[in-house]
Scaffold this motif. Structure first.
Motif, PDB file in Angstrom:
ATOM      1  N   GLN A  49       0.836  -1.210   0.000  1.00  0.00           N
ATOM      2  CA  GLN A  49       0.000   0.000   0.000  1.00  0.00           C
ATOM      3  C   GLN A  49       0.871   1.259   0.000  1.00  0.00           C
ATOM      4  O   GLN A  49       0.463   2.288  -0.531  1.00  0.00           O
ATOM      5  CB  GLN A  49      -0.972   0.010   1.180  1.00  0.00           C
ATOM      6  N   ASP A  50       2.079   1.200   0.565  1.00  0.00           N
ATOM      7  CA  ASP A  50       2.988   2.345   0.545  1.00  0.00           C
ATOM      8  C   ASP A  50       3.709   2.461  -0.798  1.00  0.00           C
ATOM      9  O   ASP A  50       4.005   3.559  -1.266  1.00  0.00           O
ATOM     10  CB  ASP A  50       4.025   2.228   1.664  1.00  0.00           C
ATOM     11  N   VAL A  51       3.997   1.330  -1.419  1.00  0.00           N
ATOM     12  CA  VAL A  51       4.704   1.302  -2.699  1.00  0.00           C
ATOM     13  C   VAL A  51       3.764   1.676  -3.848  1.00  0.00           C
ATOM     14  O   VAL A  51       4.160   2.366  -4.795  1.00  0.00           O
ATOM     15  CB  VAL A  51       5.307  -0.101  -2.958  1.00  0.00           C
ATOM     16  N   ALA A  52       2.504   1.254  -3.769  1.00  0.00           N
ATOM     17  CA  ALA A  52       1.571   1.336  -4.901  1.00  0.00           C
ATOM     18  C   ALA A  52       1.402   2.746  -5.459  1.00  0.00           C
ATOM     19  O   ALA A  52       1.397   2.935  -6.676  1.00  0.00           O
ATOM     20  CB  ALA A  52       0.214   0.762  -4.498  1.00  0.00           C
ATOM     21  N   GLU A  53       1.294   3.743  -4.598  1.00  0.00           N
ATOM     22  CA  GLU A  53       1.070   5.112  -5.093  1.00  0.00           C
ATOM     23  C   GLU A  53       2.265   5.592  -5.924  1.00  0.00           C
ATOM     24  O   GLU A  53       2.090   6.135  -7.007  1.00  0.00           O
ATOM     25  CB  GLU A  53       0.830   6.058  -3.918  1.00  0.00           C
ATOM     26  N   ARG A  54       3.471   5.372  -5.427  1.00  0.00           N
ATOM     27  CA  ARG A  54       4.668   5.776  -6.192  1.00  0.00           C
ATOM     28  C   ARG A  54       4.811   4.938  -7.456  1.00  0.00           C
ATOM     29  O   ARG A  54       5.208   5.436  -8.512  1.00  0.00           O
ATOM     30  CB  ARG A  54       5.924   5.649  -5.343  1.00  0.00           C
ATOM     31  N   PHE A  55       4.505   3.647  -7.349  1.00  0.00           N
ATOM     32  CA  PHE A  55       4.598   2.759  -8.498  1.00  0.00           C
ATOM     33  C   PHE A  55       3.643   3.211  -9.602  1.00  0.00           C
ATOM     34  O   PHE A  55       4.035   3.299 -10.771  1.00  0.00           O
ATOM     35  CB  PHE A  55       4.295   1.325  -8.058  1.00  0.00           C
ATOM     36  N   ASP A  56       2.404   3.541  -9.247  1.00  0.00           N
ATOM     37  CA  ASP A  56       1.429   4.022 -10.232  1.00  0.00           C
ATOM     38  C   ASP A  56       1.903   5.313 -10.894  1.00  0.00           C
ATOM     39  O   ASP A  56       1.731   5.507 -12.102  1.00  0.00           O
ATOM     40  CB  ASP A  56       0.058   4.220  -9.587  1.00  0.00           C
ATOM     41  N   ALA A  57       2.518   6.203 -10.126  1.00  0.00           N
ATOM     42  CA  ALA A  57       3.028   7.459 -10.690  1.00  0.00           C
ATOM     43  C   ALA A  57       4.178   7.194 -11.658  1.00  0.00           C
ATOM     44  O   ALA A  57       4.246   7.797 -12.736  1.00  0.00           O
ATOM     45  CB  ALA A  57       3.483   8.396  -9.567  1.00  0.00           C
ATOM     46  N   VAL A  58       5.066   6.267 -11.308  1.00  0.00           N
ATOM     47  CA  VAL A  58       6.209   5.931 -12.162  1.00  0.00           C
ATOM     48  C   VAL A  58       5.731   5.343 -13.490  1.00  0.00           C
ATOM     49  O   VAL A  58       6.329   5.583 -14.536  1.00  0.00           O
ATOM     50  CB  VAL A  58       7.160   4.960 -11.414  1.00  0.00           C
ATOM     51  N   ASN A  65      15.148   5.691 -23.965  1.00  0.00           N
ATOM     52  CA  ASN A  65      16.201   4.747 -24.349  1.00  0.00           C
ATOM     53  C   ASN A  65      15.859   3.352 -23.815  1.00  0.00           C
ATOM     54  O   ASN A  65      14.796   2.839 -24.086  1.00  0.00           O
ATOM     55  CB  ASN A  65      17.570   5.228 -23.860  1.00  0.00           C
ATOM     56  N   ALA A  66      16.754   2.763 -23.050  1.00  0.00           N
ATOM     57  CA  ALA A  66      16.504   1.433 -22.476  1.00  0.00           C
ATOM     58  C   ALA A  66      16.091   1.570 -21.015  1.00  0.00           C
ATOM     59  O   ALA A  66      16.211   0.641 -20.233  1.00  0.00           O
ATOM     60  CB  ALA A  66      17.745   0.565 -22.588  1.00  0.00           C
ATOM     61  N   ASP A  67      15.610   2.735 -20.666  1.00  0.00           N
ATOM     62  CA  ASP A  67      15.223   2.992 -19.281  1.00  0.00           C
ATOM     63  C   ASP A  67      14.112   2.046 -18.860  1.00  0.00           C
ATOM     64  O   ASP A  67      13.361   1.527 -19.681  1.00  0.00           O
ATOM     65  CB  ASP A  67      14.755   4.445 -19.153  1.00  0.00           C
ATOM     66  N   ARG A  68      14.057   1.802 -17.568  1.00  0.00           N
ATOM     67  CA  ARG A  68      13.009   0.988 -16.998  1.00  0.00           C
ATOM     68  C   ARG A  68      12.263   1.807 -15.968  1.00  0.00           C
ATOM     69  O   ARG A  68      12.762   2.788 -15.455  1.00  0.00           O
ATOM     70  CB  ARG A  68      13.629  -0.249 -16.304  1.00  0.00           C
ATOM     71  N   ARG A  69      11.074   1.358 -15.637  1.00  0.00           N
ATOM     72  CA  ARG A  69      10.308   1.994 -14.570  1.00  0.00           C
ATOM     73  C   ARG A  69      10.302   1.058 -13.395  1.00  0.00           C
ATOM     74  O   ARG A  69       9.739  -0.031 -13.475  1.00  0.00           O
ATOM     75  CB  ARG A  69       8.881   2.250 -15.026  1.00  0.00           C
ATOM     76  N   PHE A  70      10.940   1.470 -12.313  1.00  0.00           N
ATOM     77  CA  PHE A  70      10.921   0.632 -11.128  1.00  0.00           C
ATOM     78  C   PHE A  70      11.027   1.466  -9.875  1.00  0.00           C
ATOM     79  O   PHE A  70      11.462   2.604  -9.897  1.00  0.00           O
ATOM     80  CB  PHE A  70      12.003  -0.457 -11.161  1.00  0.00           C
ATOM     81  N   ILE A  71      10.592   0.857  -8.803  1.00  0.00           N
ATOM     82  CA  ILE A  71      10.769   1.400  -7.471  1.00  0.00           C
ATOM     83  C   ILE A  71      11.853   0.551  -6.817  1.00  0.00           C
ATOM     84  O   ILE A  71      11.739  -0.676  -6.763  1.00  0.00           O
ATOM     85  CB  ILE A  71       9.458   1.323  -6.642  1.00  0.00           C
ATOM     86  N   SER A  72      12.911   1.192  -6.353  1.00  0.00           N
ATOM     87  CA  SER A  72      13.987   0.486  -5.647  1.00  0.00           C
ATOM     88  C   SER A  72      13.655   0.449  -4.166  1.00  0.00           C
ATOM     89  O   SER A  72      13.340   1.484  -3.578  1.00  0.00           O
ATOM     90  CB  SER A  72      15.318   1.226  -5.823  1.00  0.00           C
ATOM     91  N   LEU A  73      13.722  -0.715  -3.584  1.00  0.00           N
ATOM     92  CA  LEU A  73      13.545  -0.840  -2.143  1.00  0.00           C
ATOM     93  C   LEU A  73      14.929  -0.712  -1.504  1.00  0.00           C
ATOM     94  O   LEU A  73      15.837  -1.470  -1.845  1.00  0.00           O
ATOM     95  CB  LEU A  73      12.893  -2.173  -1.793  1.00  0.00           C
ATOM     96  N   VAL A  74      15.094   0.255  -0.625  1.00  0.00           N
ATOM     97  CA  VAL A  74      16.392   0.549  -0.026  1.00  0.00           C
ATOM     98  C   VAL A  74      16.267   0.490   1.490  1.00  0.00           C
ATOM     99  O   VAL A  74      15.392   1.133   2.066  1.00  0.00           O
ATOM    100  CB  VAL A  74      16.909   1.936  -0.469  1.00  0.00           C
ATOM    101  N   HIS A  75      17.134  -0.276   2.105  1.00  0.00           N
ATOM    102  CA  HIS A  75      17.187  -0.401   3.559  1.00  0.00           C
ATOM    103  C   HIS A  75      18.195   0.627   4.072  1.00  0.00           C
ATOM    104  O   HIS A  75      19.367   0.606   3.678  1.00  0.00           O
ATOM    105  CB  HIS A  75      17.629  -1.815   3.929  1.00  0.00           C
ATOM    106  N   GLY A  76      17.766   1.531   4.934  1.00  0.00           N
ATOM    107  CA  GLY A  76      18.628   2.584   5.441  1.00  0.00           C
ATOM    108  C   GLY A  76      19.880   2.088   6.145  1.00  0.00           C
ATOM    109  O   GLY A  76      20.887   2.798   6.190  1.00  0.00           O
TER     110      GLY A  76
END
Length: 192
Positions: A49-58, A65-76
């Motif tokens: 539910q936290d990822v979905a809003e950003r994912f939909d925007a992306v 070019n060869a760009d991709r659309r992704f959300i990177s999960l990063v552990h602080g």
């Protein structure tokens, strides 16, 4: 070898003569082992539910070019490594219906797990059809491209050793084909 027979070498222009560098350190074993031990990683969770809003925007961004659309999960807790673990990248990649991510390659491996949708990927000239629940592996430096043939957004979990390659200062991409760049140089496909 006599001076008359010496081979002459041309060097790159010298901008500075270096005698010492302050970042070149020496440590005894009593100093090194505590330095080597990194802080523990805390457990972490990423909620859809936290990822979905950003994912939909992306997904609304145009592909370049060869760009991709992704959300990177990063552990602080991974610091500058920037992964879910110090050596592991986890991205949630999306392809809209009919989209084609053109051929590219990198020296990190990539594991793809399909969460939603259907399509195919071409890896070094071999076609791999995929649908929800499938997993496929892309070896380092294999040219690969992805095509969504379905009617819904294709969602892929992508696992790579990209942070490990980056920390070793040897992460290399070629995307699209013919545009090679090295992460230490700081250029990105969007900048080309």
């Amino acid at each position: 070898m006599s001076e008359g027979n010496a081979v002459k070498h041309e060097t790159s222009p010298v901008t500075e003569v270096v005698d010492r560098t302050e970042w070149a350190q020496m440590m005894t074993d009593d100093e090194y082992y505590p330095f080597l031990v990194k802080k523990d990683l805390r457990p972490a969770i990423w909620r859809w539910q936290d990822v979905a809003e950003r994912f939909d925007a992306v997904l609304k961004d145009p592909l370049r070019n060869a760009d991709r659309r992704f959300i990177s999960l990063v552990h602080g807790d991974t610091g500058e490594a920037g992964g879910v673990f110090p050596s592991i990248f986890l991205g949630i990649q999306g392809l809209n219906p009919g989209e084609h991510i053109v051929a590219h390659r990198h020296n990190s491996y990539a594991l793809y797990h399909i969460l939603q949708g259907e399509g195919y990927s071409v890896l070094n000239g071999k076609r791999f059809d995929w649908k929800r629940g499938d997993t496929f592996a892309c070896p380092p430096m294999a040219f690969h491209e992805h095509i969504n043939t379905g009617t819904e957004v294709a969602i892929q979990y992508v696992i790579q050793d990209m942070p490990a390659r980056a920390m070793e200062r040897n992460l290399i991409w070629e995307e699209p084909v013919g545009n090679v760049f090295h992460m230490v140089e700081g250029n990105r496909p969007q900048d080309l």
